[in-house]
Design a protein around this motif. Sequence first.
Motif, PDB file in Angstrom:
ATOM      1  N   ALA A 181       0.840  -1.202   0.000  1.00  0.00           N
ATOM      2  CA  ALA A 181       0.000   0.000   0.000  1.00  0.00           C
ATOM      3  C   ALA A 181       0.875   1.252   0.000  1.00  0.00           C
ATOM      4  O   ALA A 181       0.568   2.233  -0.681  1.00  0.00           O
ATOM      5  CB  ALA A 181      -0.933  -0.006   1.204  1.00  0.00           C
ATOM      6  N   VAL A 182       1.975   1.208   0.750  1.00  0.00           N
ATOM      7  CA  VAL A 182       2.907   2.339   0.772  1.00  0.00           C
ATOM      8  C   VAL A 182       3.541   2.501  -0.607  1.00  0.00           C
ATOM      9  O   VAL A 182       3.616   3.614  -1.143  1.00  0.00           O
ATOM     10  CB  VAL A 182       4.001   2.156   1.851  1.00  0.00           C
ATOM     11  CG1 VAL A 182       4.976   3.321   1.828  1.00  0.00           C
ATOM     12  CG2 VAL A 182       3.384   2.001   3.232  1.00  0.00           C
ATOM     13  N   ALA A 183       3.971   1.389  -1.207  1.00  0.00           N
ATOM     14  CA  ALA A 183       4.594   1.444  -2.533  1.00  0.00           C
ATOM     15  C   ALA A 183       3.622   2.001  -3.568  1.00  0.00           C
ATOM     16  O   ALA A 183       3.999   2.821  -4.414  1.00  0.00           O
ATOM     17  CB  ALA A 183       5.070   0.053  -2.946  1.00  0.00           C
ATOM     18  N   THR A 184       2.369   1.590  -3.492  1.00  0.00           N
ATOM     19  CA  THR A 184       1.357   2.088  -4.425  1.00  0.00           C
ATOM     20  C   THR A 184       1.145   3.583  -4.246  1.00  0.00           C
ATOM     21  O   THR A 184       1.069   4.335  -5.222  1.00  0.00           O
ATOM     22  CB  THR A 184       0.024   1.336  -4.218  1.00  0.00           C
ATOM     23  OG1 THR A 184       0.246  -0.054  -4.449  1.00  0.00           O
ATOM     24  CG2 THR A 184      -1.057   1.846  -5.132  1.00  0.00           C
ATOM     25  N   LEU A 185       1.071   4.021  -3.007  1.00  0.00           N
ATOM     26  CA  LEU A 185       0.900   5.444  -2.720  1.00  0.00           C
ATOM     27  C   LEU A 185       2.075   6.252  -3.257  1.00  0.00           C
ATOM     28  O   LEU A 185       1.892   7.268  -3.937  1.00  0.00           O
ATOM     29  CB  LEU A 185       0.752   5.674  -1.211  1.00  0.00           C
ATOM     30  CG  LEU A 185       0.672   7.128  -0.772  1.00  0.00           C
ATOM     31  CD1 LEU A 185      -0.654   7.748  -1.202  1.00  0.00           C
ATOM     32  CD2 LEU A 185       0.847   7.238   0.727  1.00  0.00           C
ATOM     33  N   LEU A 186       3.271   5.793  -2.984  1.00  0.00           N
ATOM     34  CA  LEU A 186       4.458   6.509  -3.442  1.00  0.00           C
ATOM     35  C   LEU A 186       4.559   6.493  -4.966  1.00  0.00           C
ATOM     36  O   LEU A 186       4.930   7.498  -5.578  1.00  0.00           O
ATOM     37  CB  LEU A 186       5.713   5.928  -2.799  1.00  0.00           C
ATOM     38  CG  LEU A 186       5.800   6.104  -1.282  1.00  0.00           C
ATOM     39  CD1 LEU A 186       7.043   5.414  -0.747  1.00  0.00           C
ATOM     40  CD2 LEU A 186       5.778   7.563  -0.885  1.00  0.00           C
ATOM     41  N   ALA A 187       4.210   5.383  -5.587  1.00  0.00           N
ATOM     42  CA  ALA A 187       4.253   5.303  -7.047  1.00  0.00           C
ATOM     43  C   ALA A 187       3.243   6.258  -7.675  1.00  0.00           C
ATOM     44  O   ALA A 187       3.515   6.859  -8.720  1.00  0.00           O
ATOM     45  CB  ALA A 187       3.982   3.874  -7.508  1.00  0.00           C
ATOM     46  N   SER A 188       2.104   6.429  -7.038  1.00  0.00           N
ATOM     47  CA  SER A 188       1.096   7.336  -7.589  1.00  0.00           C
ATOM     48  C   SER A 188       1.594   8.778  -7.596  1.00  0.00           C
ATOM     49  O   SER A 188       1.222   9.557  -8.462  1.00  0.00           O
ATOM     50  CB  SER A 188      -0.217   7.228  -6.820  1.00  0.00           C
ATOM     51  OG  SER A 188      -0.109   7.805  -5.539  1.00  0.00           O
ATOM     52  N   THR A 189       2.463   9.115  -6.669  1.00  0.00           N
ATOM     53  CA  THR A 189       2.998  10.481  -6.665  1.00  0.00           C
ATOM     54  C   THR A 189       4.001  10.651  -7.786  1.00  0.00           C
ATOM     55  O   THR A 189       4.128  11.748  -8.322  1.00  0.00           O
ATOM     56  CB  THR A 189       3.662  10.835  -5.314  1.00  0.00           C
ATOM     57  OG1 THR A 189       4.804  10.026  -5.109  1.00  0.00           O
ATOM     58  CG2 THR A 189       2.688  10.686  -4.170  1.00  0.00           C
ATOM     59  N   LEU A 190       4.689   9.591  -8.173  1.00  0.00           N
ATOM     60  CA  LEU A 190       5.629   9.677  -9.286  1.00  0.00           C
ATOM     61  C   LEU A 190       4.898   9.844 -10.616  1.00  0.00           C
ATOM     62  O   LEU A 190       5.271  10.649 -11.451  1.00  0.00           O
ATOM     63  CB  LEU A 190       6.489   8.412  -9.354  1.00  0.00           C
ATOM     64  CG  LEU A 190       7.489   8.196  -8.231  1.00  0.00           C
ATOM     65  CD1 LEU A 190       8.144   6.837  -8.380  1.00  0.00           C
ATOM     66  CD2 LEU A 190       8.522   9.298  -8.193  1.00  0.00           C
ATOM     67  N   VAL A 191       3.818   9.103 -10.774  1.00  0.00           N
ATOM     68  CA  VAL A 191       3.064   9.132 -12.012  1.00  0.00           C
ATOM     69  C   VAL A 191       2.385  10.486 -12.196  1.00  0.00           C
ATOM     70  O   VAL A 191       2.408  11.069 -13.254  1.00  0.00           O
ATOM     71  CB  VAL A 191       2.014   7.982 -12.047  1.00  0.00           C
ATOM     72  CG1 VAL A 191       1.103   8.109 -13.242  1.00  0.00           C
ATOM     73  CG2 VAL A 191       2.732   6.647 -12.042  1.00  0.00           C
ATOM     74  N   ASN A 192       1.791  11.000 -11.117  1.00  0.00           N
ATOM     75  CA  ASN A 192       1.036  12.240 -11.198  1.00  0.00           C
ATOM     76  C   ASN A 192       1.896  13.480 -11.027  1.00  0.00           C
ATOM     77  O   ASN A 192       1.464  14.577 -11.310  1.00  0.00           O
ATOM     78  CB  ASN A 192      -0.062  12.269 -10.133  1.00  0.00           C
ATOM     79  CG  ASN A 192      -1.076  11.167 -10.338  1.00  0.00           C
ATOM     80  OD1 ASN A 192      -1.317  10.757 -11.454  1.00  0.00           O
ATOM     81  ND2 ASN A 192      -1.658  10.685  -9.266  1.00  0.00           N
ATOM     82  N   GLY A 193       3.092  13.288 -10.493  1.00  0.00           N
ATOM     83  CA  GLY A 193       3.966  14.428 -10.251  1.00  0.00           C
ATOM     84  C   GLY A 193       3.501  15.293  -9.094  1.00  0.00           C
ATOM     85  O   GLY A 193       3.945  16.417  -8.934  1.00  0.00           O
ATOM     86  N   GLU A 194       2.577  14.784  -8.276  1.00  0.00           N
ATOM     87  CA  GLU A 194       2.087  15.535  -7.133  1.00  0.00           C
ATOM     88  C   GLU A 194       2.675  14.971  -5.854  1.00  0.00           C
ATOM     89  O   GLU A 194       3.041  13.814  -5.794  1.00  0.00           O
ATOM     90  CB  GLU A 194       0.555  15.397  -7.031  1.00  0.00           C
ATOM     91  CG  GLU A 194      -0.174  15.903  -8.250  1.00  0.00           C
ATOM     92  CD  GLU A 194      -1.646  15.553  -8.191  1.00  0.00           C
ATOM     93  OE1 GLU A 194      -2.121  15.059  -7.148  1.00  0.00           O
ATOM     94  OE2 GLU A 194      -2.326  15.752  -9.203  1.00  0.00           O
ATOM     95  N   SER A 195       2.759  15.791  -4.843  1.00  0.00           N
ATOM     96  CA  SER A 195       3.249  15.318  -3.554  1.00  0.00           C
ATOM     97  C   SER A 195       2.087  15.087  -2.623  1.00  0.00           C
ATOM     98  O   SER A 195       1.321  15.990  -2.353  1.00  0.00           O
ATOM     99  CB  SER A 195       4.204  16.354  -2.940  1.00  0.00           C
ATOM    100  OG  SER A 195       4.598  15.928  -1.668  1.00  0.00           O
TER     101      SER A 195
END
Length: 78
Positions: free
Chosen positions: A62-76
């Motif tokens: 779940a942490v990896a998914t959350l962190l990956a979503s910030t990479l894809v979207n470019g949002e923090s």
Amino acid sequence: MPATTVGAEVADKCELLRDGAVTVAGLLKEYGISRSRAYELMNDGSLAYSTCGKKRLIPRRAVATLLASTLVNGESVV
């Protein structure tokens, strides 16, 4: 809900926990996510967790998914 649907849902949740879990304190130590931000993410549904007594356990996936979503979207979000 049919038994097959319940079984599939449980299997999905088990898969999420396959890589283990981390505590809220572990989020800070391993990922730099503060305690207050961790609770915000859990409370708004952005970060999955399980409870064991009073302790919250967060699946590493779940942490990896959350962190990956910030990479894809470019949002923090963290």
